[in-house]
Design an enzyme around this catalytic site. Sequence first.
Site, mmCIF file in Angstrom:
data_model
loop_
_atom_site.group_PDB
_atom_site.id
_atom_site.type_symbol
_atom_site.label_atom_id
_atom_site.label_comp_id
_atom_site.label_asym_id
_atom_site.label_seq_id
_atom_site.Cartn_x
_atom_site.Cartn_y
_atom_site.Cartn_z
ATOM 1 N N PHE A 14 0.852 -1.191 0.000
ATOM 2 C CA PHE A 14 0.000 0.000 0.000
ATOM 3 C C PHE A 14 0.890 1.243 0.000
ATOM 4 O O PHE A 14 2.057 1.192 0.378
ATOM 5 C CB PHE A 14 -0.926 -0.037 1.228
ATOM 6 C CG PHE A 14 -1.863 1.137 1.291
ATOM 7 C CD1 PHE A 14 -2.818 1.322 0.304
ATOM 8 C CD2 PHE A 14 -1.787 2.064 2.319
ATOM 9 C CE1 PHE A 14 -3.669 2.415 0.340
ATOM 10 C CE2 PHE A 14 -2.634 3.151 2.370
ATOM 11 C CZ PHE A 14 -3.580 3.333 1.376
ATOM 12 N N ASN B 158 1.480 3.676 1.807
ATOM 13 C CA ASN B 158 2.198 4.177 2.983
ATOM 14 C C ASN B 158 3.234 3.179 3.516
ATOM 15 O O ASN B 158 3.861 3.453 4.529
ATOM 16 C CB ASN B 158 1.209 4.577 4.087
ATOM 17 C CG ASN B 158 0.425 3.400 4.638
ATOM 18 O OD1 ASN B 158 0.698 2.247 4.309
ATOM 19 N ND2 ASN B 158 -0.560 3.681 5.466
ATOM 20 N N LYS B 159 3.419 2.040 2.843
ATOM 21 C CA LYS B 159 4.362 1.040 3.361
ATOM 22 C C LYS B 159 5.795 1.381 2.915
ATOM 23 O O LYS B 159 6.012 2.298 2.127
ATOM 24 C CB LYS B 159 3.938 -0.361 2.913
ATOM 25 C CG LYS B 159 2.513 -0.734 3.322
ATOM 26 C CD LYS B 159 2.334 -0.870 4.837
ATOM 27 C CE LYS B 159 0.889 -0.757 5.260
ATOM 28 N NZ LYS B 159 0.142 -1.974 5.399
ATOM 29 N N ILE B 160 6.777 0.620 3.415
ATOM 30 C CA ILE B 160 8.178 0.994 3.179
ATOM 31 C C ILE B 160 8.495 0.990 1.688
ATOM 32 O O ILE B 160 9.061 1.944 1.168
ATOM 33 C CB ILE B 160 9.126 0.084 3.981
ATOM 34 C CG1 ILE B 160 8.988 0.418 5.461
ATOM 35 C CG2 ILE B 160 10.592 0.275 3.514
ATOM 36 C CD1 ILE B 160 9.867 -0.385 6.385
#
Length: 374
Positions: A185, A187-189
């Site tokens: 997604f 907002n993930k790393i």
Amino acid sequence: MISIEPRKIPVAAPALVGREKEYVMDCLDTSWISSNGQYIDRFEQAFASYSGVPHAISCCNGTVAIHLALLAFDLKPGDEVIVPTLTYVASANPIVYCGATPVFVDADPSTWCLDPAQVAAKITARTKGIIAVHLYGHPADMDPILKIAAERNLFVIEDVAEAHGASYKGRMAGSMGDVATFSFFGNKIITTGEGGMVITRNAELARKMRLYKGQGMDPNRRFWFPVVGYNYRMTNIEAAIGLAQLEKIEWHLTRRKEIAAAYTQHFEGCSALSLPPHHAWAENVYWLYSIVLTDACSLPRDEVMARLAKAGIETRPFFYPMHTLPMYANGVKGQNFPVANHLAERGINLPSSAMLSQGDLDYVAGHLLQIVRS
Ligand SMILES: *Cc1c(COP(=O)(O)O)cnc(C)c1O
């Protein structure tokens, strides 16, 4: 007249610093925009090799990645799966998609993840497996979890949505369980916008997850469907972004570490803040640098967040524990989760995007220190 833009610092933001645009344009130029195309294979192979695991299967998000893993274990109504109560809701919901029941375990105060010492007491004759979640970038204490799973013949799924590249005693997060699941997604790393991956060493589990992901179509017989499957495919465009992100993963991980080090330097010695989990045996990748307000801070957590918001600093409260949500609260009568309740009430996720500057970090840290010391 000089107009000063009010500062806006987000909790998370994608960092598209590699060949994302070039690869996406290639998809458009060649019209390979659907879920076939070379980037799917390249991303899966690169991800398997990065993880040190032979099988990687892309899918359309991290929630269905967990569903695919549970389908591969033939999870059925009446079965139970152990899962930490302090996690994102997507760690638990796929258990219910299978008609099975999540059984919640409290957090370990030293990792914020599943407390291994409390797992045994939750195992019943119906327990089929354990989902361990590496929360906010820090690995769960896997050895005792793997030990109890082996003794009781339970499967272990690692939910690595928040901990790409983390490690536990030198082992990659995602390489320890029977299956590991990832989310990409925004907002993930590393991100593909929306996207997910399952990885495993087990060829039979890999075969089943591929089958369920592609509508259940027999790979050797077109339009023959031996099971009820799902359309959980990733697109070639998403995979193109993912491949470019993965090529730069060391940059992403280094940035997270630098951000964490900068915050820690500011906060060390402040008695109002307790800092993220840190163990010699774990590598925290600081997906979200998170603090917990101690008793030395007399303000309610939400008031601290509101004051930060006034300064243009976006933050997030820790997850509401699963046992407090309406659909799960009924199943936990008589059970207590004091650690998760405390963390959930006092925890704040700070801006952690790889794109933040040193000035941003100083600004956030300065405001937080001023607020909690007031
Ligand atoms: C983000 C996340 C997921 C789900 O990922 P999506 O891609 O948003 O479906 C699952 N588990 C955890 C712990 C997450 O943080």
